[in-house]
Every structure is written in C-alpha cells, then in structure tokens.
Scaffold this motif. Structure first.
Motif, PDB file in Angstrom:
ATOM      1  N   THR A  64      20.572  75.988  37.605  1.00 26.54           N
ATOM      2  CA  THR A  64      19.740  77.193  37.666  1.00 26.54           C
ATOM      3  C   THR A  64      18.731  77.110  38.816  1.00 26.54           C
ATOM      4  N   GLU A  66      20.638  77.763  41.992  1.00 23.21           N
ATOM      5  CA  GLU A  66      20.875  79.191  42.169  1.00 23.21           C
ATOM      6  C   GLU A  66      19.622  79.913  42.654  1.00 23.21           C
ATOM      7  N   ASN A  91      22.424  82.507  34.940  1.00 26.94           N
ATOM      8  CA  ASN A  91      23.387  81.838  34.058  1.00 26.94           C
ATOM      9  C   ASN A  91      24.839  82.061  34.472  1.00 26.94           C
ATOM     10  N   MET A  92      25.071  82.510  35.701  1.00 24.86           N
ATOM     11  CA  MET A  92      26.456  82.688  36.139  1.00 24.86           C
ATOM     12  C   MET A  92      27.158  81.341  36.248  1.00 24.86           C
ATOM     13  N   SER A  93      28.460  81.350  36.122  1.00 28.18           N
ATOM     14  CA  SER A  93      29.217  80.106  36.139  1.00 28.18           C
ATOM     15  C   SER A  93      29.262  79.505  37.541  1.00 28.18           C
ATOM     16  N   VAL A  94      29.611  78.228  37.577  1.00 30.66           N
ATOM     17  CA  VAL A  94      29.733  77.526  38.858  1.00 30.66           C
ATOM     18  C   VAL A  94      30.805  78.182  39.722  1.00 30.66           C
ATOM     19  N   GLU A  95      31.914  78.573  39.102  1.00 29.50           N
ATOM     20  CA  GLU A  95      33.025  79.160  39.849  1.00 29.50           C
ATOM     21  C   GLU A  95      32.627  80.495  40.490  1.00 29.50           C
ATOM     22  N   ILE A  96      31.910  81.342  39.743  1.00 27.53           N
ATOM     23  CA  ILE A  96      31.487  82.639  40.283  1.00 27.53           C
ATOM     24  C   ILE A  96      30.488  82.447  41.421  1.00 27.53           C
ATOM     25  N   ALA A 144      34.809  73.674  39.191  1.00 30.31           N
ATOM     26  CA  ALA A 144      34.440  73.531  37.785  1.00 30.31           C
ATOM     27  C   ALA A 144      33.225  72.622  37.599  1.00 30.31           C
ATOM     28  N   ARG A 145      32.987  71.723  38.554  1.00 34.14           N
ATOM     29  CA  ARG A 145      31.872  70.777  38.434  1.00 34.14           C
ATOM     30  C   ARG A 145      30.799  71.093  39.454  1.00 34.14           C
TER      31      ARG A 145
END
Length: 202
Positions: free
Chosen positions: A48, A51, A101-106, A160-161
């Motif tokens: 976070t 980001e 809170n968006m995903s790592v992939e996005i 993913a990581r």
C-alpha cells in the motif's frame, strides 16, 4: 504567460515556465532513479505504501508535464505530447491513491502500460530530435526502446508476488528516470523568445 507588444504584434515568451518544467523533470527523474536504486537494493515496505509513492510520483510528474506543455518551449519538442499524457498520468495517480487495495497484477499492468506509452512517445521525440540536429537523439531512442519493451513486459506478465514486481519495477524505473533526464536535458532550450502574432480586434 506570454506578453504582447501591441505596436509590433509580437508575443514575448517568458523562460520561467520552461525553467520550472525542466527543473521539475530533472528532479523527478532523479527521484525515480533513487527509488529504483532502493528497490534494486532490496528495500521492503508494504504494498500500500508502494502504491501511494507511485500515485504521488505520477501526479507530480503530470503537473510538471502540463507545465512544460504550457511553457511553449522554443523547439516545441520534448513537451509537445505532454498535455494529454499529463492528464492521463494524473488520472492514474489518483487511481493509485484512492484504490490502495488493488492487486499486484492490476498495479503492474497499469504501471507497465504507462511506461510503455511514455517510451513510445519518447521514440517519436527522438525521431524529431534527429531532424532538429540534436546530437544525442540516439540516447533518447535507446532508452525509450528499452522502456517500451520493459513496460510492455511488465503489463503482460502475470505478477503474483510483490517482491518480484518491485525488483522488476526497479529496473524499469531506472531506465525511465535516465530516459526522462536525457530527453529534457538534450532537447529543451530555456530561453526567452519572440513570436510574431496577429493582434485581435474587438
């Protein structure tokens, strides 16, 4: 803002906005290089926060780009696409700030596409710089090509990581920072100049 000499129909463009835009680009380029160095050195912090840092950096870069576009530099070269791209960066920066809170992939896909787009724009600038006779156009071209390929790779690969993405982004940010600094330092002339215009009639 340009001043207008009514009796001669000439606009006088101040160098101050160009100085602000050029200095801002250099400072933010250095910030990206420092961030890249920290990521490559293995600095770990919550995703976070990562980001948030990206969001703030994108918004600051957007402000500098829009300032550069409004400055109307002498060559009309480095900043010619920066109004639209600056607005896009501001929007993406706000997404990063308000969607922590968006995903790592996005997050990786969005950043990858941003860097890919910037790289493609810099390739076009490098082509124009060559026509202008700027000696180091090839340096802009080389880093722009690397940024484009790297950004596209980040956007396509399913991350993913967080640890792997931050390391890869460290490399990409390093290329992006050097590319931005090279572009501004070689293709922006900070000078006051006169431009003939037509007097508007009421």
């Amino acid at each position: 803002m340009p001043t207008y000499e009514k009796e001669r129909g000439i606009f006088m463009h101040s160098a101050i906005p160009m100085q602000i835009a050029k200095l801002g680009h250099v400072v933010l380029s250095v910030a990206m290089i420092v961030l890249a160095s920290l990521l490559l050195a293995g600095l770990q912090f919550p995703f976070t926060i990562w980001e948030t840092v990206c969001g703030v950096l994108l918004i600051l870069l957007a402000a500098v780009k829009i300032t550069g576009y409004a400055s109307k530099d002498l060559y009309r070269l480095a900043f010619q696409y920066d109004f639209v791209f600056g607005c896009v960066l501001a929007g993406v920066g706000l997404v990063f700030l308000f969607r922590p809170n968006m995903s790592v992939e996005i997050a990786g896909t969005i950043l990858g596409l941003v860097i890919f787009s910037d790289g493609v724009i810099k390739i076009q600038i490098a082509r124009h710089a060559k026509k202008f006779g700027i000696v180091l156009w090839w340096m802009i071209m080389a880093f722009a090509a690397l940024a484009s390929v790297g950004g596209l790779f980040v956007a396509i690969y399913p991350w993913a990581r967080v640890e792997v993405l931050t390391t890869v982004m460290g490399v990409i940010f390093l290329i992006e920072g050097i590319m931005s600094a090279c572009t501004v330092l070689t293709s922006v002339r900070v000078v006051e100049y006169r431009e003939r215009g037509e007097e508007t009639k009421s």
